[in-house]
Design a protein around this motif. Structure first.
Motif, PDB file in Angstrom:
ATOM      1  N   ALA A  16      49.462  64.758 -20.425  1.00 47.79           N
ATOM      2  CA  ALA A  16      50.810  65.023 -20.278  1.00 47.79           C
ATOM      3  C   ALA A  16      51.352  65.792 -19.113  1.00 47.79           C
ATOM      4  CB  ALA A  16      51.390  65.984 -21.527  1.00 47.79           C
ATOM      5  N   GLU A  17      50.186  66.317 -18.431  1.00 49.78           N
ATOM      6  CA  GLU A  17      50.540  67.022 -17.137  1.00 49.78           C
ATOM      7  C   GLU A  17      50.372  66.223 -15.991  1.00 49.78           C
ATOM      8  OE1 GLU A  17      48.338  70.719 -17.285  1.00 49.78           O
ATOM      9  OE2 GLU A  17      49.014  71.368 -19.056  1.00 49.78           O
ATOM     10  N   GLY A  18      49.605  64.994 -16.131  1.00 46.91           N
ATOM     11  CA  GLY A  18      49.590  63.910 -15.084  1.00 46.91           C
ATOM     12  C   GLY A  18      48.474  64.083 -14.444  1.00 46.91           C
ATOM     13  N   VAL A  19      47.459  64.419 -15.203  1.00 45.76           N
ATOM     14  CA  VAL A  19      45.990  64.575 -14.622  1.00 45.76           C
ATOM     15  C   VAL A  19      45.456  63.306 -13.866  1.00 45.76           C
ATOM     16  CG1 VAL A  19      44.667  63.837 -16.824  1.00 45.76           C
ATOM     17  CG2 VAL A  19      43.680  65.575 -15.087  1.00 45.76           C
ATOM     18  N   GLN A  20      45.940  62.076 -14.224  1.00 46.77           N
ATOM     19  CA  GLN A  20      45.745  60.844 -13.639  1.00 46.77           C
ATOM     20  C   GLN A  20      45.946  60.874 -12.207  1.00 46.77           C
ATOM     21  OE1 GLN A  20      47.822  61.273 -16.318  1.00 46.77           O
ATOM     22  NE2 GLN A  20      49.477  60.121 -15.612  1.00 46.77           N
ATOM     23  N   HIS A  21      46.937  61.655 -11.758  1.00 47.62           N
ATOM     24  CA  HIS A  21      47.318  61.926 -10.247  1.00 47.62           C
ATOM     25  C   HIS A  21      46.584  62.728  -9.557  1.00 47.62           C
ATOM     26  CE1 HIS A  21      50.428  58.978 -11.554  1.00 47.62           C
ATOM     27  NE2 HIS A  21      51.160  59.841 -12.394  1.00 47.62           N
ATOM     28  N   TRP A  22      45.704  63.457 -10.189  1.00 48.31           N
ATOM     29  CA  TRP A  22      45.000  64.766  -9.458  1.00 48.31           C
ATOM     30  C   TRP A  22      43.686  64.347  -8.625  1.00 48.31           C
ATOM     31  CZ3 TRP A  22      44.894  69.063 -13.727  1.00 48.31           C
ATOM     32  CH2 TRP A  22      46.108  69.181 -14.269  1.00 48.31           C
ATOM     33  N   GLY A  23      43.118  63.120  -9.155  1.00 53.40           N
ATOM     34  CA  GLY A  23      41.969  62.503  -8.761  1.00 53.40           C
ATOM     35  C   GLY A  23      40.953  63.384  -9.411  1.00 53.40           C
ATOM     36  N   ALA A  24      40.833  64.121 -10.505  1.00 53.95           N
ATOM     37  CA  ALA A  24      40.115  64.809 -11.488  1.00 53.95           C
ATOM     38  C   ALA A  24      39.584  63.678 -12.304  1.00 53.95           C
ATOM     39  CB  ALA A  24      40.528  66.082 -11.904  1.00 53.95           C
TER      40      ALA A  24
END
Length: 359
Positions: free
Chosen positions: A161-169
């Motif tokens: 929900a916080e957009g982790v897919q955009h962090w590179g993690a």
């Protein structure tokens, strides 16, 4: 592969001990892993002597920074400076952090600025209460970590929900290392010295600042406990902050029928968890440990990070109102079947170390 683990409080050592034992197991099978442990000293505990590490089968820290007892900003800044110096000297491949303490955040910041990969154990937990310093620490630590080890599907969903897919993690559903520890220590439990054999008692803890620093909340909780103590034995290991606040608030008196103890070691707490009938707490960790030891739990807070316990009927949330607490004590319907896999069935440490080795 060299891993530096940053810890700041006794509960973190107990959690990390499960992963350290798994590292040693994989080393015995030929894995090339070295772990170096930094103890920031954030929560000084006189009971953490050499005997503590021996009894708990936890490796002793390689570095002790002795930083604690100051404001959040001062502690975090001092830790950041000293951890950075150690990282520059040791040149690790990974920095591993646990949970949500100031030590967690300081370790993450030091590693991120040196471009060292970060593994965050207990990632994705959210209370959605940003007045809690722990909430700030866990959000920021998650955001700069490389590997995010989530104890539950709810934690996974929070990160999505916080957009982790955009962090590179990379996000991994690892399960909870606390369950690994509960299984390991189950048969090592030790009865606290002052107690005789007790049955059908309530195990209570009370330490969270939102309760101890608010006279209205503390008064409501103590009033409810005093009334319950007329019907059932309560054992209350009293946190130093709670003891101090009670001394300052002279019109709040704990009933003489409640057994007050000094803070206990983990193996003593395991004994009480095994033998109690009910847990009442404002602790995050104890909510889960109640589940691990198949005990219902009343949580003396307005929210919890462990929402799956509430959803499955093992835990009921109350606020600090006397009547609401008493109503929950008398009327709450708890699930009695604990045969549900919420936290990884004791295999979290193996998943964590395997992910690090194979990253």
């Amino acid at each position: 592969m060299k891993i530096i683990t940053v810890l700041g409080a006794k509960p973190q050592f107990i959690k990390a001990g499960s992963v350290s034992r798994e590292i040693e197991r994989q080393k015995s099978l030929g894995a090339d892993i070295q772990e170096i442990i930094i103890h920031t000293g954030q929560h000084y505990d006189a009971n953490m002597s050499d005997v503590f590490f021996e009894e708990m089968q936890i490796p002793k820290p390689d570095y002790f920074l002795g930083i604690g007892g100051n404001t959040h900003g001062a502690m975090t800044g001092q830790m950041l400076e000293k951890i950075e110096a150690i990282l520059l000297q040791e040149k690790p491949d990974w920095l591993m952090i646990y949970g949500d303490t100031n030590s967690t955040l300081a370790g993450a910041l030091a590693a991120a600025k040196l471009h060292i990969k970060i593994a965050h154990v207990e990632a994705g937990l959210r209370s959605f209460n940003t007045k809690m310093p722990e909430e700030i620490n866990r959000i920021l630590a998650d955001r700069i970590s490389t590997l995010l080890f989530c104890p539950t599907p709810v934690a996974l969903a929070n990160l999505a929900a916080e957009g982790v897919q955009h962090w590179g993690a990379k996000v991994v559903l690892s399960g909870d290392v606390m369950q690994d520890g509960a299984l390991f220590y189950h048969d090592l439990a030790q009865k606290p010295d002052p107690l005789t054999q007790l049955t059908d008692f309530v195990l209570c803890t009370l330490h969270r600042a939102e309760n101890t620093d608010d006279i209205k909340r503390l008064s409501g909780i103590v009033a409810a406990l005093n009334q319950i103590a007329e019907m059932r034995q309560i054992i209350l290991p009293l946190h130093p902050r709670t003891r101090q606040k009670l001394a300052e608030m002279e019109n709040i008196k704990i009933s003489s029928k409640i057994i007050l103890l000094n803070p206990l070691g983990y193996l003593n707490m395991v004994y009480l968890l095994k033998h109690c009938a009910l847990v009442m707490t404002d602790s995050g960790g104890l909510q889960k440990e109640a589940f691990f030891f198949h005990k219902p739990c009343i949580t003396l807070r307005d929210e919890t990070e462990w929402v799956e316990l509430v959803e499955h009927g093992y835990n009921v949330l109350v606020d600090a109102d006397k009547e609401i607490i008493l109503n929950a004590y008398h009327s709450a319907k708890f699930t009695e079947d604990f045969n549900v896999n919420l936290y990884g069935e004791g295999k979290a440490s193996a998943r964590i170390v395997s992910e690090l080795v194979n990253f």
